[in-house]
Design an enzyme around this catalytic site. Structure first.
Site, PDB file in Angstrom:
ATOM      1  N   ASP A  71     -81.476  41.553  28.476  1.00  0.00           N
ATOM      2  CA  ASP A  71     -81.407  40.191  28.135  1.00  0.00           C
ATOM      3  C   ASP A  71     -80.610  39.772  27.746  1.00  0.00           C
ATOM      4  OD1 ASP A  71     -83.107  37.453  28.322  1.00  0.00           O
ATOM      5  OD2 ASP A  71     -82.816  38.269  26.787  1.00  0.00           O
ATOM      6  N   ASP A 101     -80.047  36.231  26.325  1.00  0.00           N
ATOM      7  CA  ASP A 101     -80.581  34.909  25.098  1.00  0.00           C
ATOM      8  C   ASP A 101     -80.936  35.715  24.434  1.00  0.00           C
ATOM      9  OD1 ASP A 101     -78.681  32.770  26.605  1.00  0.00           O
ATOM     10  OD2 ASP A 101     -80.089  31.884  27.293  1.00  0.00           O
TER      11      ASP A 101
END
Length: 288
Positions: free
Chosen positions: A42, A44
């Site tokens: 991922d 963020d």
């Protein structure tokens, strides 16, 4: 002539034994397949210390209008960010001002070094993120790591000639209830792994998935017993996995992490790869 062969002669004509041809072809392709390891991330709150969208949203002053805020519930996050970008354009917030905000988001401590160490250990690296292509490209280029990723999967975005930042959903899906309609990370991960084996003859013997949020649960649920799921402490994925152990049971090993340093230690112990690079990495110059 050998009893088993891929072709044989009858009446001076070449006739293919397709059953054995397929066997020979499959055997050849199996020999060509290269075993590798894959690490998927991922972005963020995993690679960067914050959320790229909310950091940019802070440029909307004095506050986001209620009708725009309501879009989160009625039409989803991507549509909401589309309006945020329109508001920024109306307020004459420039492309450079937006990208400066992105460049200056801090890394999660130790994460750039972690990514470089995995790359040096011959892991393929990919990003699967609900951010957007402009933000991820800007940050990775500013931190000199854009060239270490095999592929980046995210919502496509671009600045128009007039300075407006536009964004579109990565895809539309309704099958996976663990994911948003615009991005099923598990489906993307599975498709990438399958495509690499078919197109590039690369088979991943181990897959690592690293994330923090609830939309990172889906890819972890699709991992095998040879793989490792990594949930950041203090964030949604870890809380939900621990709260729903009977309903959400991962086949993979699960590890919990705070930053790039302790994640490196755990992954290194599991996979026995090299130490973190010693060199320091310069961060982009940002306004005080």
């Amino acid at each position: 002539m050998h009893a088993r062969h891929c072709a044989y002669q009858i009446a001076s004509k070449q006739i293919f034994d397709f059953t054995h041809y397929n066997y020979c072809f499959h055997s050849k392709m199996t020999n060509l397949v290269q075993p590798k390891r894959l690490a998927a991330f991922d972005f963020d709150n995993t690679v960067v210390f914050g959320n790229t969208d909310t950091v940019v949203r802070e440029l909307v002053t004095p506050e986001v209008p209620p009708n725009v805020q309501e879009l989160v519930k009625t039409e989803g996050w991507t549509r909401y960010m589309e309006e945020i970008f329109r508001l920024l354009h109306e307020k004459k917030i420039t492309r450079e001002k937006i990208l400066e905000r992105i460049r200056c988001i801090r890394e999660v401590p130790g994460f750039v070094r972690l990514l470089k160490s995995l790359h040096q250990a011959n892991f393929d690296l990919i990003i699967i993120s609900d951010s957007n292509s402009e933000f991820i490209r800007e940050w990775t280029q500013a931190h000199n790591i854009s060239n270490i990723f095999t592929q980046i999967f995210t919502n496509p975005a671009q600045f128009l000639d007039n300075g407006l930042l536009t964004i579109k959903p990565y895809h539309h899906q309704t099958e996976c209830k663990l994911s948003a309609e615009n991005l099923c990370k598990g489906k993307i991960l599975e498709n990438f792994i399958a495509t690499r084996e078919v197109d590039d003859f690369i088979k991943y013997e181990n897959v690592v998935y690293v994330g923090d949020g609830t939309n990172d649960i889906c890819p972890v649920m699709r991992l095998s017993e040879n793989d490792v799921g990594c949930a950041r402490k203090g964030y949604g994925m870890k809380r939900i996995l621990e709260k729903n152990k009977t309903k959400l049971t991962a086949k993979s090993k699960l590890i919990y992490w705070n930053n790039g340093f302790d994640l490196h230690e755990q992954l290194q112990e599991h996979f026995k790869y090299g130490d973190l690079p010693d060199q320091r990495f310069e961060s982009p110059t940002c306004p005080v």
